[in-house]
Motif scaffolding. Sequence first.
Motif, short mmCIF file in Angstrom:
data_model
loop_
_atom_site.label_atom_id
_atom_site.label_comp_id
_atom_site.label_asym_id
_atom_site.label_seq_id
_atom_site.Cartn_x
_atom_site.Cartn_y
_atom_site.Cartn_z
N LYS A 16 0.65 -1.21 0.05
CA LYS A 16 -0.28 0.11 0.14
C LYS A 16 0.84 1.27 0.07
CE LYS A 16 -4.08 1.97 2.42
NZ LYS A 16 -4.72 1.91 3.73
N ILE A 17 1.97 1.05 0.68
CA ILE A 17 2.84 2.24 1.02
C ILE A 17 3.50 2.51 -0.65
CG2 ILE A 17 4.98 3.21 1.82
CD1 ILE A 17 4.18 1.75 4.42
N THR A 18 3.97 1.34 -1.31
CA THR A 18 4.52 1.48 -2.35
C THR A 18 3.64 2.14 -3.40
OG1 THR A 18 6.11 -0.40 -1.89
CG2 THR A 18 5.86 0.23 -4.28
N ALA A 19 2.51 1.69 -3.50
CA ALA A 19 1.32 2.03 -4.47
C ALA A 19 1.29 3.70 -4.21
CB ALA A 19 -0.02 1.29 -4.26
N ALA A 20 1.19 3.94 -3.06
CA ALA A 20 1.00 5.51 -2.60
C ALA A 20 2.05 6.53 -2.98
CB ALA A 20 0.63 5.87 -1.15
N GLU A 21 3.32 5.92 -2.73
CA GLU A 21 4.52 6.59 -3.12
C GLU A 21 4.35 6.83 -4.87
OE1 GLU A 21 7.48 4.37 -1.41
OE2 GLU A 21 7.45 5.57 0.36
N GLU A 22 3.99 5.69 -5.44
CA GLU A 22 4.00 5.67 -6.75
C GLU A 22 2.92 6.90 -7.37
OE1 GLU A 22 3.08 1.93 -8.28
OE2 GLU A 22 5.33 1.17 -7.74
N LYS A 23 2.02 6.66 -6.56
CA LYS A 23 0.78 7.72 -6.98
C LYS A 23 1.40 9.29 -6.53
CE LYS A 23 -3.75 9.46 -5.35
NZ LYS A 23 -4.72 8.90 -4.40
N LYS A 24 2.10 9.41 -5.46
CA LYS A 24 2.37 10.63 -5.36
C LYS A 24 3.63 11.43 -6.20
CE LYS A 24 5.46 13.09 -1.73
NZ LYS A 24 6.19 12.73 -0.59
N ALA A 25 4.06 10.37 -6.79
CA ALA A 25 5.53 10.57 -7.69
C ALA A 25 4.62 11.14 -8.97
CB ALA A 25 5.97 9.29 -8.10
N LYS A 26 3.57 10.42 -9.40
CA LYS A 26 2.71 10.80 -10.65
C LYS A 26 2.13 12.18 -10.39
CE LYS A 26 1.75 6.04 -12.27
NZ LYS A 26 0.69 5.13 -12.63
N LEU A 27 1.69 12.47 -9.25
CA LEU A 27 0.93 13.78 -8.92
C LEU A 27 2.06 14.87 -9.04
CD1 LEU A 27 -1.32 12.72 -5.76
CD2 LEU A 27 -2.02 13.20 -8.36
N GLU A 28 3.09 14.57 -8.38
CA GLU A 28 4.09 15.67 -8.29
C GLU A 28 4.68 15.96 -9.92
OE1 GLU A 28 7.15 14.03 -5.74
OE2 GLU A 28 6.18 14.84 -3.90
N ALA A 29 4.76 15.05 -10.58
CA ALA A 29 5.23 15.18 -12.06
C ALA A 29 4.03 15.81 -12.92
CB ALA A 29 5.26 13.83 -12.66
N GLU A 30 2.76 15.61 -12.46
CA GLU A 30 1.78 16.23 -13.23
C GLU A 30 1.54 17.83 -12.69
OE1 GLU A 30 -3.24 15.97 -13.74
OE2 GLU A 30 -2.16 14.49 -12.28
N LYS A 31 1.96 17.91 -11.39
CA LYS A 31 2.03 19.33 -11.01
C LYS A 31 3.19 20.10 -11.62
CE LYS A 31 2.55 21.77 -6.46
NZ LYS A 31 2.76 21.89 -5.00
N GLU A 32 4.27 19.57 -11.61
CA GLU A 32 5.43 19.91 -12.12
C GLU A 32 4.90 20.42 -13.82
OE1 GLU A 32 9.94 19.31 -13.32
OE2 GLU A 32 8.97 17.94 -11.99
N ASP A 33 4.44 19.34 -14.34
CA ASP A 33 4.15 19.71 -15.73
C ASP A 33 3.14 20.91 -15.96
OD1 ASP A 33 3.86 19.00 -18.65
OD2 ASP A 33 1.90 18.62 -18.31
N THR A 34 2.20 20.90 -15.04
CA THR A 34 0.98 22.06 -15.04
C THR A 34 1.86 23.33 -14.80
OG1 THR A 34 -0.81 20.43 -14.32
CG2 THR A 34 -1.13 22.70 -13.92
N GLU A 35 2.52 23.43 -13.81
CA GLU A 35 3.59 24.70 -13.50
C GLU A 35 4.12 25.24 -14.62
OE1 GLU A 35 5.53 23.57 -10.06
OE2 GLU A 35 4.21 24.16 -8.52
N LYS A 36 4.82 24.27 -15.19
CA LYS A 36 5.63 24.56 -16.64
C LYS A 36 4.51 25.21 -17.91
CE LYS A 36 8.90 22.98 -20.23
NZ LYS A 36 8.16 23.38 -21.22
N LYS A 37 3.29 24.37 -17.73
CA LYS A 37 2.42 25.14 -18.84
C LYS A 37 2.00 26.39 -18.34
CE LYS A 37 0.79 20.48 -20.37
NZ LYS A 37 -0.56 19.70 -20.46
N LYS A 38 1.64 26.57 -17.21
CA LYS A 38 1.22 27.91 -16.70
C LYS A 38 2.27 29.06 -16.73
CE LYS A 38 0.00 30.53 -12.54
NZ LYS A 38 -0.08 30.45 -11.10
N ALA A 39 3.60 28.73 -16.72
CA ALA A 39 4.63 29.57 -16.88
C ALA A 39 4.89 29.90 -18.27
CB ALA A 39 6.00 28.99 -16.24
N ASP A 40 4.81 28.89 -19.35
CA ASP A 40 4.95 29.12 -20.61
C ASP A 40 3.69 30.12 -21.02
OD1 ASP A 40 6.99 27.39 -20.76
OD2 ASP A 40 5.95 25.75 -21.54
#
Length: 253
Positions: A16-40
């Motif tokens: 469960k912890i491993t799955a949550a960490e993978e989910k968190k990594a995807k969320l953080e990647a999506e957040k980083e991508d969204t921040e880049k799109k906003k900055a662009d």
Amino acid sequence: NHKENLEYDISQLQAKITAAEEKKAKLEAEKEDTEKKKADLIQAMDEALADRTAENEAFTGAKQDDLNAIELLGQAIEALSAYGSNNALLQQPEFEVSEDQAPDAAFSSKDAHGDAQNGIVMLLTQIKENLEGEIALADKSEAKATEEYEALRASADEQEAAYDRQLVALSESIADTDAAISEDEQTKTDTEGQHTAAIDYIDKIAPNCDWIKANFDARVAARTKETEGLENAKSILSGSMGFTQMGLLQSVQ
């Protein structure tokens, strides 16, 4: 069994912890991508605003130059028209150097100068009208460019607001996932503690368990014999008791 159950719980918590960490990594990647799109988007709109400002300044300057030229042309046309109405453009006479010779004046035709004057006025009027037409077209073009920029700005503002909402949602999801990971890690730590305690307990009772295992078969055999002996004794006693009671009853009679 308790130890094995704890080991299963620990493995499930880790999964469960491993799955949550993978989910968190995807969320953080999506957040980083969204921040880049906003900055662009912000950078693109800054550039669009700079271009629009430069275009507007160029338009304003060119329009003012044309307005100044139109004003000067209007003044020239007015002056030439007024001069032509009140005065004849006559060529001045030319005089010889000799004092004894009478001056011979040669005058140009009034009509010829009038035609030239009218031609100049018409030319200036045409130039003035062309400039006025160019200003009208430039005004329409500027109005259209401004309208397009405002539409682009409104669309960009809406998209930026959508990015902001998405970033808030992603941040909340990341925080919730972090909290879940922390909770599961704490539960896993507690379960590992229980597992360690179970192992310690098993180690503690191991000598007794080993003795029981070593003597189990012999004790089962002995117990089986004891049970059989008791059953036999019960049967014998049941038969003797019946015989004795019968003898006693007969004696009493």
